[in-house]
Design an enzyme around this catalytic site. Structure first.
Site, short mmCIF file in Angstrom:
data_model
loop_
_atom_site.label_atom_id
_atom_site.label_comp_id
_atom_site.label_asym_id
_atom_site.label_seq_id
_atom_site.Cartn_x
_atom_site.Cartn_y
_atom_site.Cartn_z
N ASP A 43 0.83 -1.21 0.00
CA ASP A 43 0.00 0.00 0.00
C ASP A 43 0.87 1.27 0.00
OD1 ASP A 43 -2.06 -1.90 0.43
OD2 ASP A 43 -1.88 -1.67 2.59
N GLU A 259 -11.50 -0.13 -2.99
CA GLU A 259 -10.65 0.47 -1.94
C GLU A 259 -9.50 1.22 -2.61
OE1 GLU A 259 -9.38 -2.98 0.27
OE2 GLU A 259 -8.01 -3.65 -1.30
O1 FUB Z 1 -3.10 -3.62 3.54
C1 FUB Z 1 -4.36 -3.84 4.13
C2 FUB Z 1 -5.43 -3.48 3.19
O2 FUB Z 1 -5.33 -4.30 2.01
C3 FUB Z 1 -5.38 -2.07 2.66
O3 FUB Z 1 -5.86 -1.13 3.53
C4 FUB Z 1 -6.15 -2.24 1.41
O4 FUB Z 1 -6.07 -1.16 0.54
C5 FUB Z 1 -5.55 -3.51 0.87
O5 FUB Z 1 -4.33 -3.29 0.23
#
Ligand code: FUB
Length: 359
Positions: A43, A259
């Site tokens: 991320d 997301e």
């Molecule tokens: O890394 C944990 C979660 O998985 C992140 O917050 C999301 O965007 C996904 O990458």
């Protein structure tokens, strides 16, 4: 099988967790190599501060928790900042910049963060579960902020999460007029589907959105106050329209928001970029305002190795760069490694889709 000690030089002499293989299990070659091999990272939110590149990633950790749709396997508990003088330069891995034990309101799962700078202060925005309990015995995801005088931290957390913000994956965009905006939200484990009208439903759905023939749930955007620690307004929906001008439907999993919001501006156009989650694309949509609506334009990147895909995009040294992650080092969804590659645009402002695995 050919092996290479990739990024060992980049990791400033720290021990590698694993050898990086040249090719994925399906035989395709990785487009880029991990930026660091001494810790697992994902991320990546990249920024240029004082002419240097700082990357604010999740810090993945091993866990015995099996993969599930709530993301319990992503059991991260702290942040470490990566720094490089320029693209291609050695990468420094900073010490712990913030630990969950230093956040009064948080219980676990320090997921994808972002950072911003204003008037001598660096701001770290991060999601974590709070200390309440839902039907799964887990806290709800909220968004917090912490400050430091150094881009590497350590950061000091505010005592409470940001009022009015919720869910996860915060990303801050500062426009050319100096106004800053907080984008956030993520469905499934990120619980966006449980927030209706800004109120959390502790018994709400974990993954079944019942949204296939309705407009998809959207990420959220709200202007930040000049203090960079509070919202100036109730969050708006960051609506994504299809080519016909209609909201993308929840059933359109190749296009709809899941997301990983990230905003950038190029040539006066606002590029709202995001992950499609279960179809594993990085997508983009463009608009004429940081609030949208944004019109869907296409894929930035095809699926990486690993379930998640989450990125950032910056311009530095006269080129645009995509920071992303895959699971090259571990082969496990929850143990990821950040990478970067150049991002190129067509003359009309559309993005050339990147393949992270090449034949
Ligand atoms: O890394 C944990 C979660 O998985 C992140 O917050 C999301 O965007 C996904 O990458």
């Amino acid at each position: 099988m050919a092996y290479r000690y990739v990024a060992a030089v980049l990791a400033c002499g720290t021990a590698s967790l694993a050898l990086a293989q040249d090719r994925a299990p399906d035989g395709r070659r990785y487009l880029s190599q991990p930026l660091v091999t001494s810790i697992y990272t994902a991320d990546p939110s990249a920024h240029v501060f004082n002419g240097k590149i700082y990357i604010y990633p999740s810090h993945d950790v091993p866990t015995e928790t099996p993969d599930d749709d709530l993301g319990n396997q992503y059991a991260m508990h702290d942040y470490r900042v990566l720094k490089m003088d320029k693209i291609g330069a050695p990468v420094t891995v900073g010490p712990v910049a913030l630990d969950v034990r230093q956040v009064p309101w948080a219980s676990q799962q320090m997921w994808a963060p972002d950072a911003a700078y204003k008037n001598g202060t660096y701001y770290l925005y991060f999601p974590a579960r709070d200390k309440t309990k839902d039907k799964n015995g887990l806290g709800k995801f909220m968004v917090g902020v912490a400050t430091s005088k150094s881009p590497m931290g350590p950061f000091k957390a505010e005592p409470k999460p940001i009022a009015g913000a919720f869910s996860m994956d915060p990303a801050v965009f500062t426009d050319s007029d100096g106004k800053s905006y907080l984008y956030f939200g993520g469905i499934w484990g990120g619980q966006l589907q449980r927030w209706k009208n800004g109120t959390f439903d502790p018994n709400g759905s974990d993954t079944d959105l019942g949204q296939d023939t309705k407009p998809a749930l959207t990420g959220k955007v709200a202007r930040l106050n000049p203090d960079m620690k509070s919202l100036a307004e109730t969050p708006h929906d960051a609506v994504i329209l299809d080519e016909a001008g209609k909201p993308v439907l929840g059933g359109d999993h190749d296009k709809r928001f899941f997301e990983a919001s990230w905003m950038f501006k190029r040539g006066g156009h606002y590029y709202y970029t995001y992950s499609t989650g279960d179809t594993h694309f990085l997508n983009y949509a463009t608009g004429t305002s940081p609030y949208g609506p944004f019109t869907y334009r296409g894929h930035i990147m095809n699926p990486v190795q690993g379930w998640t895909t989450h990125h950032s995009i910056i311009e530095t040294g006269g080129k645009w760069w995509l920071f992303y992650a895959d699971t090259q080092l571990s082969g496990k969804n929850h143990l990821r490694n950040v990478k970067l590659t150049e991002l190129t645009f067509n003359a009309d402002g559309t993005i050339k889709t990147i393949d992270p695995l090449v034949k």
